[in-house]
Structure formats: C-alpha cells, structure tokens
Design an enzyme around this catalytic site. Sequence first.
Site, mmCIF file in Angstrom:
data_model
loop_
_atom_site.group_PDB
_atom_site.id
_atom_site.type_symbol
_atom_site.label_atom_id
_atom_site.label_comp_id
_atom_site.label_asym_id
_atom_site.label_seq_id
_atom_site.Cartn_x
_atom_site.Cartn_y
_atom_site.Cartn_z
ATOM 1 N N GLU A 37 0.880 -1.155 0.000
ATOM 2 C CA GLU A 37 0.000 0.000 0.000
ATOM 3 C C GLU A 37 0.925 1.215 0.000
ATOM 4 O O GLU A 37 1.739 1.371 0.911
ATOM 5 C CB GLU A 37 -0.832 -0.056 1.286
ATOM 6 N N ASP A 48 -4.411 9.716 10.098
ATOM 7 C CA ASP A 48 -3.237 8.911 10.438
ATOM 8 C C ASP A 48 -2.680 9.300 11.798
ATOM 9 O O ASP A 48 -2.923 10.401 12.299
ATOM 10 C CB ASP A 48 -2.161 9.087 9.361
#
Lengths: 242, 421
Positions: A37, A48
């Site tokens: 990814e 995140d």
Amino acid sequence: MGISRPALGLYLTATYPSVRHFIEVLNGVRGLVDFLEIGIPTGNPKYDGPIIRMTHRSAELKGLEAVKVINDYSKYSKAPVLMGYAADYIDSLNEVASVARSVNAVSVLFPDLLFDYPELIDKYVRVMEDSGLRPSFFISSKTPYKLVKRLSEYNPLFIYLGLYAATGIKLPIYVEQNVTTIRGIVGDTFLVVGFAVNSPDMVKSLIKAGADGVVVGTAFIQRMSNLESALSLLKWLRGGLP
Amino acid sequence: MAEGWSTMTNVPTHWYNIAVDLPKPLPPPIDPYEGESRIALLNRIMPSELLHQEFTALRYVPIPEEVRDIYARLGRPTPLRRARGLERLIGNGVKIYYKFEGALPGGSHKLNTAVPQVYYAFKDGAKEVATETGAGQWGLAVSIASALIGVKATIFMTKSSFMSKRQRVLFMRTYGATVYPSPSEVTKYGIEALKANPNHPGSLGLAISEAIDYTLQGEGRRYIPGSVLEFVLMHQTVIGQEAIEQIPEEPDLIVGCVGGGSNFAGLTYPFIGARLRGEGFERTRFLAVESKAAPKLTQGRYEYDFPDSGGLLPMIRMLTLGHNYVPPPSHAAGLRYHGAAPSLSLLVREGIVEARAYTQEEALEAGVLFARSEGIVPAPESSHAIRAVIDEARKMPKGSVILFNLSGHGLLDPDAYERVS
C-alpha cells in the site's frame, strides 16, 4: 487482479524518507509481503497517527509526483494499491486513477472517502472501473452495517478495517471481536485489517478472527533507518500467517 | 400500563450502539497536528473497557450482571408516566408521556452511565475517579456510584454552579466525594483560567480539562466523562429501551433536552435505531432542545473540535460553538456545553433529529407549569424539553402522542424558579 489469502501487506509513504531509500525498501521487501500500500504524500493526513503523519511531512516528493517514482521501478513484481486522501483529489479523481494505471497499481484507497465524501462513493467506483482499476474501501469499526454491506456489493479489491482510532496507536479494543463482526457482514469480500500491527501473535489472532490480510505500517517505518531490522520485522510477522 | 409507577419492565440486558445503524459513518476521533497524541493519552486516563465500547462494532453491548444489579437496586426501570395534569392544562386532547429519570437516587439520568463507568474503573484497579460536573447531577451520580462500588470520587464543578447549587455540593460530600469549584487552584488549567479572569464562572469544557489534568497527576486514578463520548450515550439507552416496552402507543414526537446529548440519546436512540432499521416509528419526530446560552445544534459549526477547553482529549467531529466558548451563567448548567455528541450532531445534520433553542426564562416558565400540573419540580435542564413539549402539543391534533425525557427533578434548584414563580 486479486490478493492471495492469507496475506501480509506493507504500508509505505512514497519517497519517504527519500526517493533512493524508498526504492531500496521496495527492492528489499520483495518476497516478504503479499501486497503493498503506497501512500500519496499529503499535507493533511488527518486520519493517520503521528508516525505516518511524519512520513507525509518528510517525504522527498509530494503528491502524485512521489508516486510516479514507482514507474521507474519496473522490476517490482507486486502491483501496489495507492492510498491517498480524497480531499486532495476531489475534483481530479480521474487524474489519480490515470497515475495509478501508469504505475501499474490495482486500486486507489481513500481513507477519508466514507467519512467526508460519502456522496461520492458511486462516482469513485465508476472512476476506478472506467480506469481498469478496482475500488477498495476504508471503514472503521463503527461504520454502519448497511453501508458495509453495500460496499461489499461493489466487488471491491478489499475492504480495509482500521483496527484503532489512528495508525500506530494501540487502545484496549477487542479488535478480534470487531473483525469477526465485520467479517459476518462482508461475506467473501477480501477483508484487510491494519493499524498498530506489531507482532506475529497479533497477525495470527486477526487472521483467526476473520481477516484475510493484515497490514503493517508504523512498526516497519520506525525501523526503516535500519533496513535489515525492518526486513526482519516482516519475516517475524509472516510467522503469524497460517 | 403507564398510568402510574410502571414496574413491569425488566432492566435491559444490553446497551444499544446506534453507530452501526446511522445513515452515514461516524468520523473517527483525530489528533491535532501539534503536541502529543491525545488518542494515546486515552490509554492513561480512561478505563479500558470504556475505550473498547467507544470503538465497538457490536450493535448490542452486554451489560455486566453487577451493573444490572446496581441498576435494579437504584430503581431501574424508571417509571413511564402519563402527564394528565399537563394534558388538561393544554386541553386539546394531545397525550403526553414522560420517562421519569429523576426517580433515581441522584435525581437524574446520570447514574445510568456513572455506574458502569465507575465499575469499569474499579475493574481496572483504579482507587479514584475524577470528573467534571455542571449543575452537579453528573457529579452527584459519580459520587453515588463511587460510594456503592468503593472508589474515591473527585469532582470539578463549574464555579457558577458550585456557588449556586450548594446543596448538591453537600450531597456529593455526603457520599464521600471531594468537590472543587472549577476553575480551581489544583490544576494548571484552573490556575491559568483564574489568572486570566479571577471571576471566571467556569465551563464544562474547562472542568473536563481540570479533571483530566488531575487524573494525570496521581497514580490509580481514572477520568470518567459525563457526556458527549459515544459510550456515555450508549449507556443511557437503557432509558429508551425501557420506554419502548412501557409506552402503550407509538409516539408522534419524542423530546429531550441537550447539553452534550446523553439524556436525549438515551431516550431516543432505541426509537431512532428501530426506524433506521425499518422496524417501526416511521412517523415519529425527534426534537432536541438546547439552551440559547449554548446553541450548538442551531448555530454551531460541524467540524472537528476539542471536547474540552484545554484541548487534552482527541478532536471529535461535532456541532460546536468552539471549545473556548464560555456560555453565560445559567440555571440549566447541564446545558452549558459548547458541543454535541458526534452521533447526535450527525443525526441533526441528516435531518433525522430536529433542534430548537430556548431561553432560560422560556424554559423555567414551562417548568413551573409542569410542577403545578404534575406535582414534580423538573430540573431546569429538563424544563427546556417541557417548553418544547407544551409548544408542540398546542399545535398537534387531538390524539397525538408525545413522549419526553424528564431527565431530572429540580428539588435542589428552587433558586432557579424563584423569579418565575
């Protein structure tokens, strides 16, 4: 255009900490992970955790330019999945899809799509399919059941369940229970799980709970300054796969 | 049924998690870009089971038997009553039911989440819990739960309420709690606020920051929140689950007041969830009533903001007036909060829940009408819901059915009603 079951995936932010080091890592992980990814560096990686945020800030190149370096790396055998924030490309989904195709990616995952732009799900799927890519979706443990079911009906490459509130930060959550619950809704759809994965025991228990693939990101990135140590982590984690 | 003190319903066996039935996903909490991770901080301050519940994928979360036992000992299920006196006063044939959470020993719904939160803190090995409180209902509930379960309670109470609700302070101390006015001189956030304004009236957001800071200062402490977080709302769903069992007819309108959203959610979410799943209540309207002193539902922005003034907790996406907003002093101190819980904010944004704001005077006037027609002095917060019930009932056709949450009694709030009465 699928991923083998069970699978170990690796998240990297494109061109972090430098183009050269990023390419070295891509070379090094060959054979150790089943899918990659690749994060598109952004100025606002809001969902995140602190380590992944740092990689976005510190990546040598920004935006889609960073991803294009994969193109120069034709020897890499695993087709990656790109991961970007839809907020950056809301008016240029086609451009992202086009770059994804040019680097031989199989999908583009947008972790903010469902939370911030749920009205664009159909458009996103259309753009992916028109570009010869497959859709993939990021969900949290609290994503409505009806929506999870609907996502699985798009025949996505995978549905990615974020195990915790943010990448790299463990909380006392019964993640296996959540995986099993989501597995019960998505049927045979490939179920990827990730966030704060850092041991083979965790990989094993997540697969046992119903995950098809487990992604490691933060734990690898924290070791990236010593590639040998980072690669050892992957070998160790693979031990958790059945 | 519902004519008097209904005792037919059992204590629910599960809490209901509406997140999995919402029309859109709840955006997750996030960290700001500056400073330490607030999400990681949760590990150090909150009972672990509560964090799991905040992120659970289960629709129904089992209630531990120990918690159910305490619920039963304290008086759950609470009664569902018919407000016949208020109906006569309005006089147009609209039927009004209310769930009386003021029947619990703390005089409000707050025990429904205080008990499990203190229980989970105790299970984690905590010796002390710390929290904030506005009018004092939450602080009192935590004091009671802590006394029953056997941990120490430390409460930071907004100063305007600390001064005006002295009896509630005394009650909390009777149960063994330590109560500080917020801003206090025991945390850096309190000291900073007092330095900036020695007459600072306090706010729930500031009191939260103080309670968290206090938790971090000592060993064996856990912070437990009174509203806004999703597990708090989930614990309150015992109210609505009981009400569904108790009410003999489908409501056309369900009303509750909103500070952070827990009592409103507690009553309405089981009904809203059933509707979202296509299992009934299609015609039912849901009305959230806030104070004009803190009109986040009607005037707030939908964005990521801190739930506390100090910015110690992770940011959540909600309707908010801004975490530095200091509401003017109000008797309905439980409504003096800058934001609404993420799930409630989303439901308002989606048009599933309607919102309305009233002034303190409009609300208290309705509270007096209710007291004189039903014999129960409502909490000033609950009077906001009653104001909406009266206004709506007057517009509804004969035979319509209204259900509202009488979230607390006002026996400790006579000063609030002094001017109106």
